[in-house]
Scaffold this active site. Structure first.
Site, PDB file in Angstrom:
ATOM      1  N   ASP A 103       4.934   8.237   1.223  1.00 56.31           N
ATOM      2  CA  ASP A 103       5.209   7.712   2.695  1.00 56.31           C
ATOM      3  C   ASP A 103       6.750   7.254   2.684  1.00 56.31           C
ATOM      4  O   ASP A 103       7.566   7.718   3.706  1.00 56.31           O
ATOM      5  CB  ASP A 103       4.387   6.435   3.225  1.00 56.31           C
ATOM      6  CG  ASP A 103       4.315   5.435   1.959  1.00 56.31           C
ATOM      7  OD1 ASP A 103       4.978   5.640   1.009  1.00 56.31           O
ATOM      8  OD2 ASP A 103       3.520   4.564   2.330  1.00 56.31           O
ATOM      9  N   ASP A 106      11.952   3.569  -1.118  1.00 57.59           N
ATOM     10  CA  ASP A 106      13.053   2.587  -0.874  1.00 57.59           C
ATOM     11  C   ASP A 106      13.864   2.171  -2.008  1.00 57.59           C
ATOM     12  O   ASP A 106      14.785   2.629  -1.959  1.00 57.59           O
ATOM     13  CB  ASP A 106      12.032   1.229  -0.612  1.00 57.59           C
ATOM     14  CG  ASP A 106      12.506  -0.112  -0.158  1.00 57.59           C
ATOM     15  OD1 ASP A 106      13.623  -0.005   0.483  1.00 57.59           O
ATOM     16  OD2 ASP A 106      12.062  -1.127  -0.469  1.00 57.59           O
ATOM     17  N   ARG A 169      -1.484   0.785  10.028  1.00 65.09           N
ATOM     18  CA  ARG A 169      -1.613   2.476   9.525  1.00 65.09           C
ATOM     19  C   ARG A 169      -2.045   3.232  10.520  1.00 65.09           C
ATOM     20  O   ARG A 169      -1.579   4.475  10.185  1.00 65.09           O
ATOM     21  CB  ARG A 169      -2.584   2.463   8.042  1.00 65.09           C
ATOM     22  CG  ARG A 169      -2.026   1.434   6.850  1.00 65.09           C
ATOM     23  CD  ARG A 169      -3.219   1.898   5.854  1.00 65.09           C
ATOM     24  NE  ARG A 169      -3.200   0.903   4.728  1.00 65.09           N
ATOM     25  CZ  ARG A 169      -2.117   0.953   3.654  1.00 65.09           C
ATOM     26  NH1 ARG A 169      -1.216   1.843   3.638  1.00 65.09           N
ATOM     27  NH2 ARG A 169      -1.964  -0.135   2.675  1.00 65.09           N
TER      28      ARG A 169
HETATM   29  P1  5GP Z   1      10.085   1.447  -3.850  1.00 66.08           P
HETATM   30  O1  5GP Z   1       9.498   1.494  -5.287  1.00 66.08           O
HETATM   31  O2  5GP Z   1      10.664   2.893  -3.813  1.00 66.08           O
HETATM   32  O3  5GP Z   1      11.035   0.451  -3.731  1.00 66.08           O
HETATM   33  O4  5GP Z   1       9.096   1.210  -2.996  1.00 66.08           O
HETATM   34  C1  5GP Z   1       8.039   2.212  -2.453  1.00 66.08           C
HETATM   35  C2  5GP Z   1       7.032   1.670  -1.906  1.00 66.08           C
HETATM   36  O5  5GP Z   1       7.387   0.283  -1.378  1.00 66.08           O
HETATM   37  C3  5GP Z   1       6.216   2.621  -0.888  1.00 66.08           C
HETATM   38  O6  5GP Z   1       5.444   3.524  -1.310  1.00 66.08           O
HETATM   39  C4  5GP Z   1       5.811   1.496   0.283  1.00 66.08           C
HETATM   40  O7  5GP Z   1       4.528   1.278  -0.331  1.00 66.08           O
HETATM   41  C5  5GP Z   1       6.697   0.191  -0.081  1.00 66.08           C
HETATM   42  N1  5GP Z   1       7.494   0.358   1.155  1.00 66.08           N
HETATM   43  C6  5GP Z   1       8.807   0.319   0.776  1.00 66.08           C
HETATM   44  N2  5GP Z   1       9.667   0.084   2.046  1.00 66.08           N
HETATM   45  C7  5GP Z   1       8.518  -0.212   2.832  1.00 66.08           C
HETATM   46  C8  5GP Z   1       8.715  -0.314   4.511  1.00 66.08           C
HETATM   47  O8  5GP Z   1       9.590  -0.566   5.069  1.00 66.08           O
HETATM   48  N3  5GP Z   1       7.205  -0.557   5.006  1.00 66.08           N
HETATM   49  C9  5GP Z   1       6.199  -0.666   4.365  1.00 66.08           C
HETATM   50  N4  5GP Z   1       5.147  -0.760   4.860  1.00 66.08           N
HETATM   51  N5  5GP Z   1       6.148  -0.344   2.918  1.00 66.08           N
HETATM   52  C10 5GP Z   1       7.256  -0.126   2.388  1.00 66.08           C
END
Ligand code: 5GP
Length: 178
Positions: A103, A106, A169
């Protein structure tokens, strides 16, 4: 357009029509890039369920579809940096072309963790397809990141599979926190 999810207010950032259009462009790219092969699309649950469903419908080559479940993030609206493996892939991926469908990327830590884990199983290739990318939040390079729907600023977003406190969602577009 504003909407309330639990205790926070969100406003529309990417309407569903724009998501649909972008998904069909990505599907065309995947159809051409993997022509003559049968990739395994691996949706990362929970957030990717709608994206996977809409994406595979537009792909015009045979694909397998499966899911893995990881939980990272968001004790609220910011990262906790903890990754929990909830369930693993149920198929043998040795020699297969894998497309991980996320999805949102980040910091990149979650996808990096999964990629490293899957390389030990000797797939032919791994590519990542993410609906959303926050380039300013990326903490590592992810060379496997081949398909990105939209680059967004460091806003907290919900909708189209993404949640806040497990809600939101089912919103049709992507909404950002006001
Ligand atoms: P990363 O490991 O890349 O920092 O984060 C990935 C996960 O963090 C994504 O799969 C998601 O579950 C969550 N995430 C990151 N940014 C957002 C956001 O703006 N909204 C939501 N709902 N989840 C996020």
């Amino acid at each position: 357009m504003k909407t309330q999810v639990a205790d926070l207010t969100f406003e529309l950032s990417i309407p569903y029509a724009a998501i649909e259009k972008r998904i069909s462009e990505i599907a065309t790219e995947i159809t051409s890039d993997y022509s003559g092969r049968i990739p395994v699309m691996v949706g990362i649950l929970n957030g990717s369920f709608l994206f996977v469903a809409d994406l595979v419908k537009q792909i015009e080559i045979p694909v397998e579809v499966t899911f893995a479940k990881l939980a990272s993030y968001y004790g609220g609206t910011s990262t906790t940096r903890k990754i929990r493996d909830d369930f693993d892939l149920t198929i043998d991926i040795k020699g297969r072309d894998i497309i991980l469908v996320e999805d949102i990327v980040d910091t990149g830590n979650t996808i990096h963790y999964l990629i490293e884990k899957l390389y030990t199983r000797e797939p032919a290739s791994i590519a990542v397809c993410t609906l959303l990318l926050k380039p300013q939040a990326l903490e590592r390079t992810v060379p496997e990141l081949k398909y990105t729907g939209f680059e967004i600023p460091n806003d907290f977003v919900v909708g189209y599979g993404l949640d806040y406190k497990e809600l939101g969602r089912n919103l049709k577009g992507i909404f950002k926190k006001v």
